[in-house]
Design a protein around this motif. Sequence first.
Motif, PDB file in Angstrom:
ATOM      1  N   PRO A  65       0.833  -1.213   0.000  1.00  0.00           N
ATOM      2  CA  PRO A  65       0.000   0.000   0.000  1.00  0.00           C
ATOM      3  C   PRO A  65       0.862   1.255   0.000  1.00  0.00           C
ATOM      4  N   GLU A  66       0.344   2.315  -0.624  1.00  0.00           N
ATOM      5  CA  GLU A  66       1.052   3.584  -0.693  1.00  0.00           C
ATOM      6  C   GLU A  66       0.169   4.704  -0.133  1.00  0.00           C
ATOM      7  N   ILE A  67       0.812   5.713   0.411  1.00  0.00           N
ATOM      8  CA  ILE A  67       0.111   6.907   0.898  1.00  0.00           C
ATOM      9  C   ILE A  67       0.724   8.127   0.239  1.00  0.00           C
ATOM     10  N   SER A  68      -0.131   8.981  -0.306  1.00  0.00           N
ATOM     11  CA  SER A  68       0.331  10.175  -1.018  1.00  0.00           C
ATOM     12  C   SER A  68      -0.102  11.475  -0.343  1.00  0.00           C
ATOM     13  N   LEU A  69      -0.828  11.367   0.775  1.00  0.00           N
ATOM     14  CA  LEU A  69      -1.385  12.555   1.419  1.00  0.00           C
ATOM     15  C   LEU A  69      -1.150  12.503   2.915  1.00  0.00           C
ATOM     16  N   MET A  70      -0.678  13.626   3.465  1.00  0.00           N
ATOM     17  CA  MET A  70      -0.548  13.788   4.901  1.00  0.00           C
ATOM     18  C   MET A  70      -1.383  14.983   5.337  1.00  0.00           C
ATOM     19  N   ILE A  71      -2.047  14.856   6.476  1.00  0.00           N
ATOM     20  CA  ILE A  71      -2.776  15.973   7.063  1.00  0.00           C
ATOM     21  C   ILE A  71      -2.293  16.159   8.487  1.00  0.00           C
ATOM     22  N   ASP A  72      -1.769  17.333   8.761  1.00  0.00           N
ATOM     23  CA  ASP A  72      -1.227  17.666  10.085  1.00  0.00           C
ATOM     24  C   ASP A  72      -0.212  16.634  10.553  1.00  0.00           C
ATOM     25  N   GLY A  73       0.659  16.225   9.622  1.00  0.00           N
ATOM     26  CA  GLY A  73       1.778  15.369   9.976  1.00  0.00           C
ATOM     27  C   GLY A  73       1.491  13.887  10.058  1.00  0.00           C
ATOM     28  N   ILE A  74       0.305  13.445   9.632  1.00  0.00           N
ATOM     29  CA  ILE A  74      -0.067  12.029   9.678  1.00  0.00           C
ATOM     30  C   ILE A  74      -0.498  11.566   8.286  1.00  0.00           C
ATOM     31  N   GLY A  75       0.040  10.431   7.837  1.00  0.00           N
ATOM     32  CA  GLY A  75      -0.336   9.872   6.554  1.00  0.00           C
ATOM     33  C   GLY A  75      -1.789   9.414   6.555  1.00  0.00           C
ATOM     34  N   ILE A  76      -2.494   9.699   5.472  1.00  0.00           N
ATOM     35  CA  ILE A  76      -3.925   9.401   5.376  1.00  0.00           C
ATOM     36  C   ILE A  76      -4.161   8.322   4.329  1.00  0.00           C
ATOM     37  N   GLU A  77      -4.776   7.226   4.757  1.00  0.00           N
ATOM     38  CA  GLU A  77      -5.165   6.171   3.819  1.00  0.00           C
ATOM     39  C   GLU A  77      -6.433   6.590   3.078  1.00  0.00           C
ATOM     40  N   LEU A 112      -4.837  15.295  -7.305  1.00  0.00           N
ATOM     41  CA  LEU A 112      -6.243  15.244  -6.947  1.00  0.00           C
ATOM     42  C   LEU A 112      -6.433  14.140  -5.918  1.00  0.00           C
ATOM     43  N   VAL A 113      -7.191  14.425  -4.862  1.00  0.00           N
ATOM     44  CA  VAL A 113      -7.400  13.459  -3.789  1.00  0.00           C
ATOM     45  C   VAL A 113      -8.890  13.313  -3.529  1.00  0.00           C
ATOM     46  N   PRO A 114      -9.316  12.183  -2.974  1.00  0.00           N
ATOM     47  CA  PRO A 114     -10.728  12.025  -2.624  1.00  0.00           C
ATOM     48  C   PRO A 114     -11.175  13.141  -1.686  1.00  0.00           C
ATOM     49  N   VAL A 115     -12.279  13.788  -1.994  1.00  0.00           N
ATOM     50  CA  VAL A 115     -12.720  14.954  -1.247  1.00  0.00           C
ATOM     51  C   VAL A 115     -12.925  14.638   0.230  1.00  0.00           C
ATOM     52  N   ARG A 116     -13.413  13.444   0.541  1.00  0.00           N
ATOM     53  CA  ARG A 116     -13.697  13.111   1.928  1.00  0.00           C
ATOM     54  C   ARG A 116     -12.421  12.862   2.735  1.00  0.00           C
ATOM     55  N   ALA A 117     -11.310  12.589   2.055  1.00  0.00           N
ATOM     56  CA  ALA A 117     -10.040  12.402   2.773  1.00  0.00           C
ATOM     57  C   ALA A 117      -9.648  13.686   3.486  1.00  0.00           C
ATOM     58  N   ILE A 118      -9.901  14.819   2.843  1.00  0.00           N
ATOM     59  CA  ILE A 118      -9.602  16.110   3.470  1.00  0.00           C
ATOM     60  C   ILE A 118     -10.733  16.515   4.415  1.00  0.00           C
ATOM     61  N   THR A 137      -3.377  22.309   8.749  1.00  0.00           N
ATOM     62  CA  THR A 137      -4.479  23.170   9.153  1.00  0.00           C
ATOM     63  C   THR A 137      -3.982  24.138  10.229  1.00  0.00           C
ATOM     64  N   PRO A 138      -4.729  25.222  10.470  1.00  0.00           N
ATOM     65  CA  PRO A 138      -4.293  26.183  11.490  1.00  0.00           C
ATOM     66  C   PRO A 138      -4.152  25.580  12.882  1.00  0.00           C
ATOM     67  N   LYS A 139      -4.885  24.491  13.158  1.00  0.00           N
ATOM     68  CA  LYS A 139      -4.834  23.899  14.497  1.00  0.00           C
ATOM     69  C   LYS A 139      -3.597  23.019  14.701  1.00  0.00           C
ATOM     70  N   ALA A 140      -2.862  22.744  13.623  1.00  0.00           N
ATOM     71  CA  ALA A 140      -1.723  21.830  13.724  1.00  0.00           C
ATOM     72  C   ALA A 140      -0.645  22.423  14.616  1.00  0.00           C
ATOM     73  N   LYS A 141      -0.070  21.571  15.457  1.00  0.00           N
ATOM     74  CA  LYS A 141       1.041  21.978  16.306  1.00  0.00           C
ATOM     75  C   LYS A 141       2.346  21.607  15.605  1.00  0.00           C
ATOM     76  N   GLN A 142       3.001  22.597  15.056  1.00  0.00           N
ATOM     77  CA  GLN A 142       4.223  22.343  14.300  1.00  0.00           C
ATOM     78  C   GLN A 142       5.433  22.889  15.065  1.00  0.00           C
ATOM     79  N   THR A 143       5.623  22.367  16.254  1.00  0.00           N
ATOM     80  CA  THR A 143       6.753  22.798  17.064  1.00  0.00           C
ATOM     81  C   THR A 143       8.005  22.052  16.647  1.00  0.00           C
ATOM     82  N   THR A 144       9.109  22.760  16.600  1.00  0.00           N
ATOM     83  CA  THR A 144      10.395  22.140  16.297  1.00  0.00           C
ATOM     84  C   THR A 144      11.175  22.013  17.591  1.00  0.00           C
ATOM     85  N   ALA A 145      11.434  20.785  18.008  1.00  0.00           N
ATOM     86  CA  ALA A 145      12.076  20.538  19.288  1.00  0.00           C
ATOM     87  C   ALA A 145      13.567  20.859  19.232  1.00  0.00           C
TER      88      ALA A 145
END
Length: 388
Positions: free
Chosen positions: A39-51, A64-70, A153-161
């Motif tokens: 299996p392959e994943i081509s989309l990440m949302i807020d740092g997590i791969g989405i099946e 182009l991605v399935p609309v419901r994935a986002i 997304t704006p809610k994502a926590k993108q802190t660099t440790a």
Amino acid sequence: MNRCIHTDSIRLWSGILGVFFLIAGLWVQSVDARGKPGPEISLMIDGIGIETDVQPLQKNGRMLVPVRAIAEKTGAKVGYDAQKRQVEIRKEHKKIIIPIDRSFAHIDGEQVSLDVPATIVNRRTLIPVRFVSEALGYRVEWNAVSRVAAVWTPKAKQTTASATNPYVVQTGDSLYLIAKRYQVSIDTLMKNNNLSSDTLLAGQVLYLTDQAKKAELRPTNVAGDQRLLRDHFVFPFAAHSGYEPFVSSYGSDREWTESGNGTVRSHEGVDIMAPSGTPVYAVSSGTINRIGWNTYGGWRINITDAGGAYKMYYAHLLAYAPGLQVGSHVKAGQLIGFVGATGYGKPGTTGVFSPHLHFGLYLARNNQAIDPYPYLRFWERHKVTGLS
């Protein structure tokens, strides 16, 4: 349900690891070398791969991605008007209408042009990921090497440790005591070390940051091969990724076997617990020598480093980054796959244990296993930033 027994749990996982596996048959050939390795994943949302049930589509330089994935991962609502053949996306006060197979869309009633139209594949509506994400106020990254799009997304926590001022956790330590002793806040300790709880393990390394007092207990360098202590090696997780505290599980007992004969085997690697879908990055540049299903390791990748001295083994993956195969060359820090819980059975077996990355390190000349723990601790100071 876990089907194997960890007989050496004294110092290893003490309540956080329900993970008991043995990596054997390391050099078993892939299931199907002629097609995709798995299996392959081509989309990440807020740092997590989405099946997705339909693979994203590349068209005219756009994904182009399935609309419901986002929509399902970001809280947007989706509707489809079959008569008008158009998708409607709503998020808070934003309304986006995208006709199928048309080169325009509407954002809050205003018509805008599209580089590539939405389309339908296997009864799933695929939409241009960048257009929709940016229309909703999200940030999009695209990496041509990994062929993966990342939506933030704006809610994502993108802190660099910060990986400075390391402290080795001792028996009896707590976050409160460490914070008080080194004059740093508990909140800072948790954020800087991506801790999801206040659980600490003896032997775990905490990075206190430069603002704290200097730690008197520093990790001692017990690594025997200085060639692995170079800056061009990187940690398999990114700076923004969350993972649980880890200690060495190398050499501990594992009792699950394919034959089920109860033979106890030695664990040839280190387990790092992380959420399913967490991206995994190549520790070093090199060439893929094995990829695909392994009974013990599930979806796994074996990479021989560019110098030909070592083999790195990444196991129990949920999926791979697109386009990887035996013979593919990868660079240090390149996205290669995503954390999963696969293995301990026939192809596709998953959920026998909790999601984690098993990382193994071997000498290429004789496939002899090396304890990767001290090197992982050194590489932890060198993490990928961004998608890469």
